[in-house]
Design an enzyme around this catalytic site. Structure first.
Site, PDB file in Angstrom:
ATOM      1  N   PHE A 226     -19.509  -8.224 -29.012  1.00  0.00           N
ATOM      2  CA  PHE A 226     -18.882  -7.634 -30.195  1.00  0.00           C
ATOM      3  C   PHE A 226     -18.476  -8.521 -31.397  1.00  0.00           C
ATOM      4  O   PHE A 226     -17.553  -8.602 -31.638  1.00  0.00           O
ATOM      5  CB  PHE A 226     -17.876  -6.661 -29.663  1.00  0.00           C
ATOM      6  CG  PHE A 226     -18.040  -5.509 -28.583  1.00  0.00           C
ATOM      7  CD1 PHE A 226     -18.667  -4.475 -29.077  1.00  0.00           C
ATOM      8  CD2 PHE A 226     -17.620  -6.143 -27.594  1.00  0.00           C
ATOM      9  CE1 PHE A 226     -18.793  -3.591 -28.096  1.00  0.00           C
ATOM     10  CE2 PHE A 226     -17.914  -4.961 -26.436  1.00  0.00           C
ATOM     11  CZ  PHE A 226     -18.558  -3.823 -26.641  1.00  0.00           C
ATOM     12  N   ASP A 247     -24.144  -7.992 -30.654  1.00  0.00           N
ATOM     13  CA  ASP A 247     -23.540  -6.776 -31.417  1.00  0.00           C
ATOM     14  C   ASP A 247     -24.662  -5.661 -31.952  1.00  0.00           C
ATOM     15  O   ASP A 247     -26.062  -6.042 -31.911  1.00  0.00           O
ATOM     16  CB  ASP A 247     -22.957  -7.340 -33.049  1.00  0.00           C
ATOM     17  CG  ASP A 247     -21.758  -6.449 -33.628  1.00  0.00           C
ATOM     18  OD1 ASP A 247     -20.624  -6.710 -33.517  1.00  0.00           O
ATOM     19  OD2 ASP A 247     -22.128  -5.443 -34.308  1.00  0.00           O
ATOM     20  N   SER A 248     -24.085  -4.345 -32.083  1.00  0.00           N
ATOM     21  CA  SER A 248     -25.181  -3.404 -32.326  1.00  0.00           C
ATOM     22  C   SER A 248     -25.383  -3.306 -33.576  1.00  0.00           C
ATOM     23  O   SER A 248     -26.245  -2.538 -34.094  1.00  0.00           O
ATOM     24  CB  SER A 248     -24.599  -2.063 -31.841  1.00  0.00           C
ATOM     25  OG  SER A 248     -23.554  -1.938 -32.207  1.00  0.00           O
ATOM     26  N   ASN A 273     -26.827  -3.064 -27.341  1.00  0.00           N
ATOM     27  CA  ASN A 273     -25.743  -2.060 -27.350  1.00  0.00           C
ATOM     28  C   ASN A 273     -24.897  -3.034 -26.144  1.00  0.00           C
ATOM     29  O   ASN A 273     -25.633  -3.213 -25.188  1.00  0.00           O
ATOM     30  CB  ASN A 273     -26.221  -0.959 -26.777  1.00  0.00           C
ATOM     31  CG  ASN A 273     -24.886   0.006 -26.143  1.00  0.00           C
ATOM     32  OD1 ASN A 273     -23.791  -0.527 -25.549  1.00  0.00           O
ATOM     33  ND2 ASN A 273     -25.132   1.280 -26.361  1.00  0.00           N
ATOM     34  N   ALA A 274     -23.556  -3.263 -26.392  1.00  0.00           N
ATOM     35  CA  ALA A 274     -23.274  -4.360 -25.428  1.00  0.00           C
ATOM     36  C   ALA A 274     -23.076  -3.893 -24.088  1.00  0.00           C
ATOM     37  O   ALA A 274     -23.305  -4.445 -23.120  1.00  0.00           O
ATOM     38  CB  ALA A 274     -21.921  -4.517 -25.963  1.00  0.00           C
ATOM     39  N   ASP A 294     -14.279  -8.191 -27.780  1.00  0.00           N
ATOM     40  CA  ASP A 294     -13.677  -7.747 -28.728  1.00  0.00           C
ATOM     41  C   ASP A 294     -14.270  -6.443 -29.259  1.00  0.00           C
ATOM     42  O   ASP A 294     -14.770  -6.494 -30.280  1.00  0.00           O
ATOM     43  CB  ASP A 294     -13.404  -8.647 -30.041  1.00  0.00           C
ATOM     44  CG  ASP A 294     -12.562  -8.412 -30.972  1.00  0.00           C
ATOM     45  OD1 ASP A 294     -11.747  -7.637 -30.730  1.00  0.00           O
ATOM     46  OD2 ASP A 294     -12.790  -8.834 -32.076  1.00  0.00           O
ATOM     47  N   CYS A 334      -7.938  -3.509 -29.875  1.00  0.00           N
ATOM     48  CA  CYS A 334      -7.201  -3.155 -31.001  1.00  0.00           C
ATOM     49  C   CYS A 334      -6.952  -1.797 -31.349  1.00  0.00           C
ATOM     50  O   CYS A 334      -6.620  -1.090 -32.174  1.00  0.00           O
ATOM     51  CB  CYS A 334      -8.239  -3.608 -32.315  1.00  0.00           C
ATOM     52  SG  CYS A 334      -9.763  -2.604 -32.153  1.00  0.00           S
TER      53      CYS A 334
END
Ligand code: SAH
Length: 390
Positions: A226, A247-248, A273-274, A294, A334
């Site tokens: 991410f 990252d996507s 896609n992670a 993240d 987050c």
């Protein structure tokens, strides 16, 4: 803007204000007759006793955001003073960066206003009816321009916020000056900022101090999952033998690649896609010495909490299995709704399942330019845990 009326709140609303919070939900508003959207109002208790001055929203679930426990006779002067105070706070506490959050809404006692600085460009977000009022906008912009002297100010619009506040649609645009792009520096690392209409991007400024902390422990082969525009990867690169960012979002990776070139770093960027990538990597036996996770907020509301924790656990479990002994895990959330303690519990359980020992090196939060007010729990949202894994 004039004080046009009184809003009466319930005992539950009063209890909330007494606890030091500044929000009163609509369900705790007993009467708010003929009050125009976005007005400055006097808040009173059930018996009519004044509790202070607030900004009123006619549509948000958060109907009242307190401005002051006292009567406010000159709102523009108060706004100017609070902007000045917010700037002084950053001048005191922000180090090694010309990009930081200048004003953070409730945490700077200006509910509904967010201002970020990217070197010589300011980015402003208006989140409530009250701050959207034309005279309020003018006061905010003129105060920011006179105190920060930016080349330009760009308003970043989140259409969903305007819909929720029943504000007319508006597009992101320059509200002062002409400059739309710049570079900024944090912890000695350079980044592009591109504020042009249609491709609004900014940085995750709240991670700034965590980047530096993570860099302190990073080593060997590293994976930044991410990665967005490469915030962690670029900070870790000088310490690591090899770096890969995942990252996507292709546009994010394109900026990440430009950022890498700006800093003379070679980083592999993978658009994927992670979740799928980590699954594949686990099967194919990829190992790393440092992994950063993240992800975006998995729990947007309280109801998402269980599924969010399952998502975090799956990611952390996979990452732990892919770390070599003595590796470093940097793992973040987050989501405000995921508390620090439930995040740590999730991590402990992932460690057990992965048969790994985790030693906590640091439990961190958001950078100091995103202040946490102890009486407003919602102002604390970011968790960043750095652990040694064996
Ligand atoms: N670490 C970054 C911020 C990450 S924000 C920094 O410090 O700047 C979350 C990122 O996750 C966004 O860039 C978003 O594009 C990406 N993302 C969201 N879902 C994803 C998925 N399933 N797989 C990979 N990336 C994803």
């Amino acid at each position: 803007m004039v004080d046009v009326g009184k809003v009466r709140i319930s005992p539950r609303g009063l209890a909330r204000l007494k606890s030091g919070h500044v929000w009163v939900y609509r369900s705790d508003v007993m009467s708010a007759d003929n009050i125009p959207p976005g007005s400055l109002v006097t808040v009173v208790d059930q018996r009519g006793k004044p509790l202070g001055t607030a900004l009123y929203s006619s549509s948000s679930q958060i109907a009242i955001r307190m401005l002051s426990r006292e009567p406010v006779s000159d709102f523009p002067a108060l706004l100017r003073q609070r902007i000045a105070d917010a700037i002084t706070y950053r001048d005191t506490f922000v180090r090694d960066s010309n990009a930081y959050r200048v004003v953070f809404s409730e945490a700077d006692f200006i509910p509904g206003l967010v201002v970020d600085r990217y070197n010589d460009i300011l980015s402003v977000q208006v989140l409530t009816q009250a701050i959207d009022a034309e005279p309020v906008r003018e006061t905010v912009i003129s105060e920011l321009v006179s105190r920060v002297a930016p080349a330009s100010v760009i308003e970043r619009v989140d259409p969903r916020v305007r819909e929720l506040e029943t504000l007319p649609a508006r597009s992101s645009s320059l509200v002062h000056g002409e400059k739309t792009a710049t570079t900024f520096t944090m912890n000695g690392v350079q980044f592009y900022f591109e504020g042009r209409e249609g491709q609004k991007t900014g940085a995750f400024l709240d991670q700034r101090e965590n980047y530096a902390a993570a860099a302190h422990y990073a080593h060997g082969e590293a994976l930044d999952v991410f990665c967005y525009q490469g915030g962690f990867a670029l900070h870790l690169a000088p310490r690591c033998s090899q770096l890969t960012g995942v990252d996507s979002s292709r546009p994010a990776l394109e900026v990440a690649d430009r950022n890498a070139a700006l800093n003379g770093r070679e980083i592999d960027w993978i658009e994927a896609n992670a979740f799928d990538l980590l699954k594949d990597y686990a099967v194919s036996g990829h190992f790393y010495d440092t992994i950063v996770l993240d992800p975006p907020a998995f729990a947007k509301t309280k109801r998402d909490l269980d599924s969010a924790l399952r998502g975090y656990k799956e990611l952390n479990l996979r990452a732990l299995k892919m770390l070599r002994r003595g590796g470093i895990l940097v793992t973040c959330s987050c989501s405000y709704h995921v508390s620090e303690s439930s995040f740590l519990e999730m991590l402990a359980s992932a460690g057990l399942d992965a048969r790994r020992n985790l030693r906590l090196l640091e439990i961190r939060g958001q950078a100091k330019d995103h202040p946490i007010l102890l009486n407003i729990p919602e102002t604390a949202y970011l968790k960043c845990v750095i652990a040694h894994v064996s």
